[in-house]
Every structure is written in C-alpha cells, then in structure tokens.
Design a protein around this motif. Structure first.
Motif, PDB file in Angstrom:
ATOM      1  N   ALA A  11       0.463  -0.888  -0.019  1.00  0.00           N
ATOM      2  CA  ALA A  11      -0.010   0.197  -0.158  1.00  0.00           C
ATOM      3  C   ALA A  11       0.845   1.347   0.146  1.00  0.00           C
ATOM      4  O   ALA A  11      -0.059   2.076  -0.138  1.00  0.00           O
ATOM      5  N   VAL A  12       2.052   1.222   0.595  1.00  0.00           N
ATOM      6  CA  VAL A  12       3.177   2.415   0.259  1.00  0.00           C
ATOM      7  C   VAL A  12       2.829   2.920  -1.469  1.00  0.00           C
ATOM      8  O   VAL A  12       3.462   3.909  -1.168  1.00  0.00           O
ATOM      9  N   VAL A  13       3.222   2.271  -1.862  1.00  0.00           N
ATOM     10  CA  VAL A  13       3.271   2.769  -3.055  1.00  0.00           C
ATOM     11  C   VAL A  13       1.716   3.162  -3.722  1.00  0.00           C
ATOM     12  O   VAL A  13       1.550   4.458  -3.824  1.00  0.00           O
ATOM     13  N   ILE A  14       0.594   2.611  -3.799  1.00  0.00           N
ATOM     14  CA  ILE A  14      -0.784   3.144  -3.620  1.00  0.00           C
ATOM     15  C   ILE A  14      -0.233   4.396  -3.151  1.00  0.00           C
ATOM     16  O   ILE A  14      -0.992   5.746  -3.849  1.00  0.00           O
ATOM     17  N   THR A  15      -0.503   4.668  -1.977  1.00  0.00           N
ATOM     18  CA  THR A  15      -0.334   6.002  -1.278  1.00  0.00           C
ATOM     19  C   THR A  15       0.864   6.594  -1.469  1.00  0.00           C
ATOM     20  O   THR A  15       0.046   7.919  -1.540  1.00  0.00           O
ATOM     21  N   ALA A  16       1.523   6.486  -1.665  1.00  0.00           N
ATOM     22  CA  ALA A  16       2.557   7.557  -2.412  1.00  0.00           C
ATOM     23  C   ALA A  16       2.265   8.351  -3.398  1.00  0.00           C
ATOM     24  O   ALA A  16       2.344   9.219  -3.741  1.00  0.00           O
ATOM     25  N   THR A  17       1.159   7.603  -4.358  1.00  0.00           N
ATOM     26  CA  THR A  17       0.135   8.756  -5.317  1.00  0.00           C
ATOM     27  C   THR A  17      -0.685   8.711  -4.740  1.00  0.00           C
ATOM     28  O   THR A  17      -1.456  10.236  -5.103  1.00  0.00           O
ATOM     29  N   ALA A  18      -1.557   8.259  -4.074  1.00  0.00           N
ATOM     30  CA  ALA A  18      -2.788   8.318  -3.806  1.00  0.00           C
ATOM     31  C   ALA A  18      -2.883   9.557  -3.305  1.00  0.00           C
ATOM     32  O   ALA A  18      -3.877  10.263  -3.171  1.00  0.00           O
ATOM     33  N   GLY A 185      24.298  17.472 -20.527  1.00  0.00           N
ATOM     34  CA  GLY A 185      23.647  17.470 -21.322  1.00  0.00           C
ATOM     35  C   GLY A 185      22.448  16.630 -20.609  1.00  0.00           C
ATOM     36  O   GLY A 185      22.008  15.091 -21.481  1.00  0.00           O
ATOM     37  N   THR A 186      22.751  15.868 -19.128  1.00  0.00           N
ATOM     38  CA  THR A 186      21.537  15.634 -18.467  1.00  0.00           C
ATOM     39  C   THR A 186      20.347  16.254 -18.047  1.00  0.00           C
ATOM     40  O   THR A 186      20.691  17.964 -17.479  1.00  0.00           O
ATOM     41  N   MET A 187      19.368  16.364 -17.764  1.00  0.00           N
ATOM     42  CA  MET A 187      18.082  17.078 -16.929  1.00  0.00           C
ATOM     43  C   MET A 187      18.667  17.401 -15.761  1.00  0.00           C
ATOM     44  O   MET A 187      18.620  15.955 -14.555  1.00  0.00           O
ATOM     45  N   PHE A 188      18.407  18.591 -15.327  1.00  0.00           N
ATOM     46  CA  PHE A 188      18.386  18.870 -14.391  1.00  0.00           C
ATOM     47  C   PHE A 188      17.919  18.369 -12.885  1.00  0.00           C
ATOM     48  O   PHE A 188      18.168  18.139 -12.161  1.00  0.00           O
ATOM     49  N   GLY A 189      16.946  18.752 -14.181  1.00  0.00           N
ATOM     50  CA  GLY A 189      15.332  17.574 -12.225  1.00  0.00           C
ATOM     51  C   GLY A 189      16.159  16.534 -12.076  1.00  0.00           C
ATOM     52  O   GLY A 189      15.831  15.734 -11.364  1.00  0.00           O
ATOM     53  N   LYS A 190      16.841  15.302 -12.877  1.00  0.00           N
ATOM     54  CA  LYS A 190      16.811  14.000 -12.677  1.00  0.00           C
ATOM     55  C   LYS A 190      17.442  13.901 -11.186  1.00  0.00           C
ATOM     56  O   LYS A 190      16.971  12.955  -9.918  1.00  0.00           O
ATOM     57  N   SER A 191      18.531  14.955 -10.616  1.00  0.00           N
ATOM     58  CA  SER A 191      18.559  14.854  -9.079  1.00  0.00           C
ATOM     59  C   SER A 191      18.039  15.043  -7.774  1.00  0.00           C
ATOM     60  O   SER A 191      17.820  14.817  -7.115  1.00  0.00           O
ATOM     61  N   LEU A 192      16.243  16.089  -7.913  1.00  0.00           N
ATOM     62  CA  LEU A 192      14.846  15.839  -7.391  1.00  0.00           C
ATOM     63  C   LEU A 192      14.113  14.665  -8.151  1.00  0.00           C
ATOM     64  O   LEU A 192      13.251  14.684  -7.563  1.00  0.00           O
ATOM     65  N   GLY A 193      14.390  13.750  -9.316  1.00  0.00           N
ATOM     66  CA  GLY A 193      13.384  12.609  -9.215  1.00  0.00           C
ATOM     67  C   GLY A 193      12.776  13.242  -9.605  1.00  0.00           C
ATOM     68  O   GLY A 193      11.439  12.708 -10.025  1.00  0.00           O
ATOM     69  N   CYS A 194      13.107  14.646 -10.543  1.00  0.00           N
ATOM     70  CA  CYS A 194      12.197  14.729 -11.431  1.00  0.00           C
ATOM     71  C   CYS A 194      11.530  13.807 -12.692  1.00  0.00           C
ATOM     72  O   CYS A 194      12.709  13.003 -13.270  1.00  0.00           O
ATOM     73  N   GLU A 195      10.665  13.760 -13.505  1.00  0.00           N
ATOM     74  CA  GLU A 195      10.076  13.323 -14.751  1.00  0.00           C
ATOM     75  C   GLU A 195       9.542  13.698 -15.356  1.00  0.00           C
ATOM     76  O   GLU A 195       8.246  14.045 -15.179  1.00  0.00           O
ATOM     77  N   GLY A 200       5.894  17.014 -21.795  1.00  0.00           N
ATOM     78  CA  GLY A 200       7.501  17.688 -21.723  1.00  0.00           C
ATOM     79  C   GLY A 200       7.092  18.653 -20.412  1.00  0.00           C
ATOM     80  O   GLY A 200       7.925  19.276 -20.370  1.00  0.00           O
ATOM     81  N   GLU A 201       6.562  18.651 -19.925  1.00  0.00           N
ATOM     82  CA  GLU A 201       6.338  18.966 -18.316  1.00  0.00           C
ATOM     83  C   GLU A 201       6.408  17.745 -17.411  1.00  0.00           C
ATOM     84  O   GLU A 201       6.462  16.818 -17.471  1.00  0.00           O
ATOM     85  N   ILE A 202       6.803  18.596 -15.962  1.00  0.00           N
ATOM     86  CA  ILE A 202       7.279  17.876 -14.684  1.00  0.00           C
ATOM     87  C   ILE A 202       5.965  17.035 -14.806  1.00  0.00           C
ATOM     88  O   ILE A 202       5.006  17.484 -13.921  1.00  0.00           O
ATOM     89  N   ASN A 203       6.033  15.804 -14.303  1.00  0.00           N
ATOM     90  CA  ASN A 203       4.334  14.610 -13.637  1.00  0.00           C
ATOM     91  C   ASN A 203       4.885  14.854 -11.809  1.00  0.00           C
ATOM     92  O   ASN A 203       6.538  14.047 -11.315  1.00  0.00           O
ATOM     93  N   PRO A 204       4.053  15.865 -10.732  1.00  0.00           N
ATOM     94  CA  PRO A 204       4.507  15.514  -9.748  1.00  0.00           C
ATOM     95  C   PRO A 204       4.700  14.309  -9.045  1.00  0.00           C
ATOM     96  O   PRO A 204       5.896  14.265  -7.977  1.00  0.00           O
ATOM     97  N   LEU A 205       3.218  13.896  -9.419  1.00  0.00           N
ATOM     98  CA  LEU A 205       3.111  12.686  -9.042  1.00  0.00           C
ATOM     99  C   LEU A 205       5.059  11.272  -8.673  1.00  0.00           C
ATOM    100  O   LEU A 205       5.052  10.710  -7.357  1.00  0.00           O
ATOM    101  N   THR A 206       5.530  11.824  -9.575  1.00  0.00           N
ATOM    102  CA  THR A 206       6.555  11.051  -9.947  1.00  0.00           C
ATOM    103  C   THR A 206       7.377  11.035  -8.797  1.00  0.00           C
ATOM    104  O   THR A 206       8.624  10.870  -8.125  1.00  0.00           O
ATOM    105  N   MET A 207       7.746  12.530  -8.279  1.00  0.00           N
ATOM    106  CA  MET A 207       8.448  12.758  -7.399  1.00  0.00           C
ATOM    107  C   MET A 207       8.677  12.433  -6.067  1.00  0.00           C
ATOM    108  O   MET A 207       9.387  12.703  -5.350  1.00  0.00           O
TER     109      MET A 207
END
Length: 363
Positions: A11-18, A185-195, A200-207
């Motif tokens: 449920a941790v995974v579900i909760t993380a998004t929900a 050449g790497t996306m800056f936000g990857k270091s903060l868990g951004c995808e 082309g927008e950042i999905n906050p759920l994956t953070m």
C-alpha cells in the motif's frame, strides 16, 4: 489512537501517489509549478507576491543543488562583513559565493536583505547548470541573458534583467531549471527525482517515491514536531490540499480538531501534508474517523469485500487489493471497530459521489 499503520506493505506505493493533493495532468499553469517546486523542497510556495531577498535566493540555489543535504543552519565562518555567522542564510550565502552562483559587492558586503534581480538570478541558474565565466565572451551579462533565453529558462517569465523577482517568478525560474539540460547534457531535475510527461512537463507524482512516510494521527504541534525528522520551520506544509505557512500559529490552528489531523511527510523534500479528520475535500484527500457498521460483499465473491459503511452513514469503496484484504475475514478489521479512513471523493456527471478508501489507521 496509537497511529499504527496496518495496511499491507504494498500500500505504500499506492499511498505515495494517492495521498498527494495533486493531479498528474501536464500543465504549464502556476498551480502545477507550485506543486512541483513545493515537493522539491527548493522553497515554500506561500506568499506568492512577496519580493525575494538575495539571502533567500541563495538558500533556494543551495536547496536545488547537491549541497541541500549538507547545509547547516549556522555557518562556520563569516564570509561577508554584513553576513554574521548566525544570519539565517549565512551557510547558504557562503556556499553560493564559494560556488560562484552569486557574487558580493565591493567592500566585502553581500547585501543579503536587498532584493534579487533577474540578472542576478540568471547567473545562479546558469551556474547550477554547469556554465562558467569562460563560457561567455565579451559582455558577460548580455551573454548570460542570451543563454537564458536560448535554454528557455524564460518560460512564463516577463521580467527585464534589472527587475526585482517575487516568489512566483522564482517558482517559474526553478521549474524551468528542473526541465533544462545541464551543460553536460542531462536533465537538471533528475537529481531531485523529476521525470517529464509526454508533453514535456514535470509529473509531480513521480517525485514522491516509497520514502513517503505516514499516515499518523497527531493532535498537537509538539506531537507533530516529535514525529517529523526535520524542523517544521524548514518544511513546506499543505493543509487539506492547499499550501499554508509553516509558522507556529498556522500549524497550531490546523491542529485544532477533536479527532486530530492526519499526517504524511516526504523526508527528502521536507514536505508535510496535513488532512483535517472529518473535513471532506473533493480536490485532494480526506480523512474520517468512525465505527464500521457494515462490510459489503459482492454476491459472486463472499470472501472479498467491495465496500464498508461507517456510522456516518456513508459507503466507502474498497478498490485496491490491499484494502480489500484489510477489511476481509482474513484482515484485522471487523464490524464494530473504530478506524480513521483516508479516502478520495469523485463526483460523476449525475452528481453522484463515490468515496474510495486509500489507507487507514486502526483505533
């Protein structure tokens, strides 16, 4: 209530998004950008119209960098004459100056309380991306502005170089920074868990990953402070899906509820989500305390429950395998038990509401 979480580990995974008071829809509006920046821990996202000082901006730069986990509240040395060791932003100012993200003034001053301009902010943005003085020839300031526009760090910005920035400007700047590739050449936000989403927008759920902690019921600011591994003064705080001040007064007011407040937190971004138990939110998550009066089973499967009914008369759907198990004959919950439910509310085209259980805490 002992605050014991009894949902299955999956449920941790579900909760993380929900649990998040956000949606995954790609957008360029300020609400999405605020959520992303709030989760990132770069800055608080309240008081959007407030002008930003140079000291505050130095702190934002550090929070967006690899130094965010090592910066202390007090600097070991006083680098500038007008920034004593115990200054609020002394450590951040020292790092920002040492790394070349910001510069001081003649006479050994930093002027931490003066407002930051776009020109100064652009220097910091480009430095975080790995650009150095040698990357710009001739008019350094003009060359940096050209690079700022070329990299599209100016998206949703409407400021001239000499203009002072407000918090909304900084949210846009750092959101654009997270999407931008570094000099390497790497996306800056990857270091903060951004995808990025497909458009082309950042999905906050994956953070928000499995490091999300909770739920926990608290009834006082001291209990909340004891539960969190970081100081509230350093946190971004949401109440029932909306950002609030992390001041002592605002937190105390949020906790004035007989049934307590439900807490989740994300340790990396130092973000805290509070949900008033008994307050229903259609645009976020809700929590309710009550007694289970009935467990509803599908006639085709008498071992797997579909919903439960509380003594408030409402029906709460069980959608996930973990929640179905918890309220089944194999789980720990029974008719007559009291429980705090975490749930979402959706309304269909006919105006009918559906409440779906996301998590729970046993009394």
């Amino acid at each position: 209530m002992n605050g014991r979480r009894i949902a299955a580990s999956m449920a941790v995974v579900i909760t993380a998004t929900a649990v998040m008071p956000i949606t995954a829809e790609a957008s360029t509006n300020i609400d999405l950008r605020k959520k992303v920046i709030g989760i990132s821990g770069i800055m608080s996202v309240t008081n959007m119209d407030s002008a930003i000082t140079r000291g505050e901006f130095a702190s934002m730069l550090v929070n967006a960098s690899s130094y965010r986990s090592t910066v202390s509240s007090v600097s070991n040395t006083s680098v500038f004459a007008d920034v004593p060791r115990d200054h609020t932003y002394a450590a951040s100012i020292r790092i920002a100056a040492e790394q070349g993200w910001m510069t001081g003034y003649l006479g050994g001053n930093f002027k931490p309380d003066e407002y930051v301009t776009l020109q100064e902010a652009v220097r910091g943005m480009l430095a975080l991306l790995g650009y150095e003085n040698t990357d710009f020839t001739g008019d350094q300031t003009g060359a940096r502005q050209s690079k700022y526009h070329f990299l599209e760090l100016d998206e949703n910005m409407n400021k001239s170089p000499e203009e002072v920035l407000i918090k909304e400007d900084c949210i846009n700047l750092f959101y654009n920074l997270l999407k931008t590739d570094t000099k390497a050449g790497t996306m800056f936000g990857k270091s903060l868990g951004c995808e990025l989403t497909s458009d082309g927008e950042i999905n906050p759920l994956t953070m928000v990953d499995n490091s999300l902690k909770g739920p926990k019921i608290v009834r006082s600011k001291s209990r909340l402070s004891d539960y969190l591994p970081f100081k509230l003064s350093a946190a971004s705080v949401y109440l029932d899906g909306s950002p609030i001040s992390n001041s002592s007064e605002a937190i105390s007011a949020a906790l004035e509820n007989d049934n307590g407040v439900l807490v989740y937190y994300h340790p990396v971004s130092k973000t805290v989500w509070l949900y008033t138990v008994g307050s229903e939110n259609e645009n976020g998550r809700s929590a309710v305390f009550g007694e289970i009066t009935n467990v509803i089973y599908n006639s085709a499967d008498l071992m797997t429950p579909d919903a439960i009914i509380l003594d408030d008369g409402n029906t709460y759907e069980l959608d996930s395998t973990e929640m179905k198990f918890a309220f089944s004959t194999y789980g720990d919950m029974r008719v007559g038990d009291t429980v705090t439910l975490v749930y979402s509310v959706t309304t269909d085209s006919n105006g009918d509401e559906t409440r779906t259980v996301l998590d729970y805490i046993e009394d």
